[in-house]
Design an enzyme around this catalytic site. Structure first.
Site, PDB file in Angstrom:
ATOM      1  N   GLU A 115       0.833  -1.250   0.060  1.00  0.00           N
ATOM      2  CA  GLU A 115      -0.182   0.011  -0.060  1.00  0.00           C
ATOM      3  C   GLU A 115       0.765   1.472   0.141  1.00  0.00           C
ATOM      4  OE1 GLU A 115      -3.034   0.039  -0.817  1.00  0.00           O
ATOM      5  OE2 GLU A 115      -3.545  -1.910  -0.454  1.00  0.00           O
ATOM      6  N   TYR A 125      -5.906   6.439   4.575  1.00  0.00           N
ATOM      7  CA  TYR A 125      -6.008   5.452   3.440  1.00  0.00           C
ATOM      8  C   TYR A 125      -5.205   4.217   3.833  1.00  0.00           C
ATOM      9  CZ  TYR A 125      -5.140   2.634  -0.617  1.00  0.00           C
ATOM     10  OH  TYR A 125      -5.094   1.761  -1.296  1.00  0.00           O
ATOM     11  N   ASP A 140      -9.339   6.360  -2.235  1.00  0.00           N
ATOM     12  CA  ASP A 140      -8.193   6.973  -3.058  1.00  0.00           C
ATOM     13  C   ASP A 140      -8.702   7.337  -4.462  1.00  0.00           C
ATOM     14  OD1 ASP A 140      -8.731   4.624  -4.464  1.00  0.00           O
ATOM     15  OD2 ASP A 140      -6.722   3.905  -4.430  1.00  0.00           O
TER      16      ASP A 140
HETATM   17  N1  ADE Z   1      -3.672   0.162  -5.190  1.00  0.00           N
HETATM   18  C1  ADE Z   1      -3.466   0.365  -3.956  1.00  0.00           C
HETATM   19  N2  ADE Z   1      -3.532  -0.486  -3.241  1.00  0.00           N
HETATM   20  C2  ADE Z   1      -4.029  -1.536  -4.027  1.00  0.00           C
HETATM   21  C3  ADE Z   1      -4.476  -2.880  -3.656  1.00  0.00           C
HETATM   22  N3  ADE Z   1      -4.249  -3.390  -2.546  1.00  0.00           N
HETATM   23  N4  ADE Z   1      -4.746  -3.660  -4.998  1.00  0.00           N
HETATM   24  C4  ADE Z   1      -4.807  -3.148  -5.994  1.00  0.00           C
HETATM   25  N5  ADE Z   1      -4.607  -1.889  -6.494  1.00  0.00           N
HETATM   26  C5  ADE Z   1      -4.071  -1.118  -5.493  1.00  0.00           C
END
Ligand code: ADE
Length: 347
Positions: A49, A129, A147
């Site tokens: 993340e 987030y 997001d």
């Molecule tokens: N973008 C940010 N976190 C994500 C996730 N866990 N899976 C897919 N795209 C992402």
């Protein structure tokens, strides 16, 4: 369906079911998704993340594997020297993220892995987030993420051209599936990344099409309205290459921009300063003799575009092996100038 067809009012349980059924068949197989739903490895989810905050998934995957190979556990990350962490982060940009990961790993090793949204939020570098993503994906907590993908999907679904942060959060909270919060969050992310894309949404295969206001308007890409971006500031700088692309004088950069990374000695140009004046200032500081201009490289970050004139120079300063240092992309481009020049001598 044509542009004039009105969407049906949203029956929330049906929407959840349609989205999760789509995700179960068409969701992406990503490495941090291994393990039982709602019980993933929090360390892997957290690293992913943080990485994906500023990086697209396709590119992030390469960095993710490299980082996890270097630091397979939170203990390994906490025990590593910060320079090794910055080296493993090389190329990802926004190096404050790597420094915060390292600091937070120390906090986790000392005090235990948090298992709640509030516990994650208390760690360095973890905002709402990331705390929502890790607590829902790894611990099944009912927290909706918010997001760019979520914002776009919800703005289109509800036909909202100017979605504010609280508006998106309230809609996401109301839609979240309480039984599968992590899967629901990732389903919205995947829908946004693969179907409800910014420029070419594929409404014909979207599981939410029947309820989508933006699709019904005939102009799905008009939602949300484009954000007005702050102007990119142009910054001039000079650097010297003392040595060669394998071994050179390097300095640790200071300041928010590339702070903590190593780089060629450099100076930002003052507003009315010529490159020659800035070079003289830099060489006086280093007790170096300036040589020829090797070339100019530029690099754009979120709010700044740096144009760097790179000169050869001589000095008695000790050189460092370039391969071991964590360098920004700008410095890699600068180092490549020498090899490119050498190549061109033989053209
Ligand atoms: N973008 C940010 N976190 C994500 C996730 N866990 N899976 C897919 N795209 C992402």
């Amino acid at each position: 369906m044509n542009a004039a067809s009105a969407p049906q009012a949203i029956p929330i349980p049906a929407l959840r079911e349609a989205l999760l059924t789509w995700f179960d068949h068409s969701g992406r197989a990503l490495p941090w998704r291994a393990g039982a739903e709602g019980a993933r490895d929090p360390y892997r989810v957290w690293v992913a993340e943080i990485l994906l905050q500023q990086t697209q998934v396709a590119r992030g995957l390469v960095y993710y594997e490299r980082f996890l190979t270097a630091f397979p556990s939170v203990q390994a990350l906490a025990e590593a020297p910060i320079d090794a962490v910055l080296k493993a982060w090389e190329g990802c940009g926004y190096y404050a993220r790597a420094r915060n990961l390292h600091r937070a790993a120390g906090v986790i090793v000392a005090g235990g892995m948090p298992s709640t949204y509030a516990g994650w939020l208390a760690l360095p570098g973890v905002g709402p987030y990331t705390a929502a993503a890790v607590s829902s994906l790894a611990f099944g907590e009912q927290r909706a993420v918010n997001d760019g993908n979520v914002r776009r999907v919800l703005a289109r679904l509800y036909g909202e051209r100017l979605p504010t942060e609280p508006w998106v959060q309230a809609r996401a909270d109301a839609l979240l599936d309480s039984g599968r919060p992590g899967a629901f969050n990732e389903a919205v992310m995947d829908l946004g990344a693969t179907i409800c894309t910014p420029k070419a949404p594929r409404c014909a295969v979207c599981p939410l099409a029947a309820w989508c206001e933006a699709r019904a308007s005939g102009q799905p890409t008009a939602f949300p309205a484009p954000k007005v971006r702050a102007a990119v500031r142009e910054v001039g700088a000079v650097a010297v290459l003392i040595g060669n692309e394998h071994s050179a004088v390097l300095e640790r950069r200071e300041g928010a921009l590339l702070g903590g990374l190593m780089g060629l000695p450099s100076e930002l140009r003052e507003p009315d300063e010529t490159a020659a004046q800035a070079l003289a200032r830099l060489c006086a500081r280093l007790d170096a003799v300036p040589g020829t201009l090797l070339g100019t490289v530029s690099h754009t970050m979120t709010h700044r575009q740096i144009t760097l004139d790179v000169y050869a120079a001589q000095s008695a300063h000790p050189k460092t092996p370039v391969q071991d240092a964590a360098l920004s992309r700008l410095d890699h481009k600068a180092l490549e100038l020498l090899a490119a020049r050498r190549g061109s001598l033989f053209d």
